[in-house]
Design a protein around this motif. Sequence first.
Motif: not given
Length: 299
Positions: A161-166, A271-280, A283-290
């Motif tokens: 989950s990322l949050g809600r856009m109003r 929401y943020w959806q991404q491939w289930k990959l062990d990809s650094p 993973a970094q992009v997901a953390e930054t997006v969140t």
Amino acid sequence: MMPDLPLDQVRTLLAVVDEGTFDAAAAALHVTPSAISQRVKALEQRTGRVLLLRTKPVRPTESGEVLVRLARQVARLERDAYAELGLSGTGEPIRVSVAVNADSLATWFLRVLTRVPEELRLYFELRREDEDHTAALLREGVVMAAVTSSPDPVPGCSVRSLGRMRYIPVAAPDFAARHLDGPLERVLPGLPVVAFDRRDDFQDGFVRRLTRGRSSASALRNYVPTSEGFVEAVAAGLGWGLVPEAQADPLLRTGRLVEFAPGRTVDVPLYWQQWKLDSPALAQVAETVTATAGEALRA
């Protein structure tokens, strides 16, 4: 026993889909069109499924989409492995493909790109798509991650989950003074409205909730397919519309827009959806997006 999937055949399938024709794929892979055809046929025989629709351009079937996604994931893992081994000295950048809805792109997502550490040497290919349809690009393997309105993960993907856009229902002051002088449920269905494109039913949903399903937004529509243009069209008096809070607030403060239905804001969970990959890289992009979404969106 499951049949092996030869990677050269899977990569060939991906090349045909990306290039659009067998001849173009042959040129890209430096082989003959006959070799391309033979590899695709061999893969179809091995899987027992039709993988391509022989249209112009070529399109993958539902089974073909599964293997196209596999090919892109394998390529992603190979690039990450080369980087970890110190073998990525070819100068080729690490490219991350993401589907993003227009309003996120206009209000907060570009900050993500500036916050990813430079040493990762990531470059982005952004696909603009409505948040209700970005999941389709994930299923097709066109992108490896997406901002979406669906909490249900696409097969092979993780979701957070990322949050809600109003969104705020707004109009230009002159438009509101001329037209919004009666009960909203009575006057709003007949008023000009701004929509993003012909698939945009966001304003329709607002009117349906307001009228308890009796009406939709008016057929008098101006279609403006950019987030910034949409806001400007509403401020110019071309119709009313639902505008993201981040874009509406400055114009409300200066008086270019007025909120005509206080208390009737609409929140869209993202929401943020991404491939289930062990990809650094992923993973970094997901953390930054969140982290960035946590600052920009409502909890």
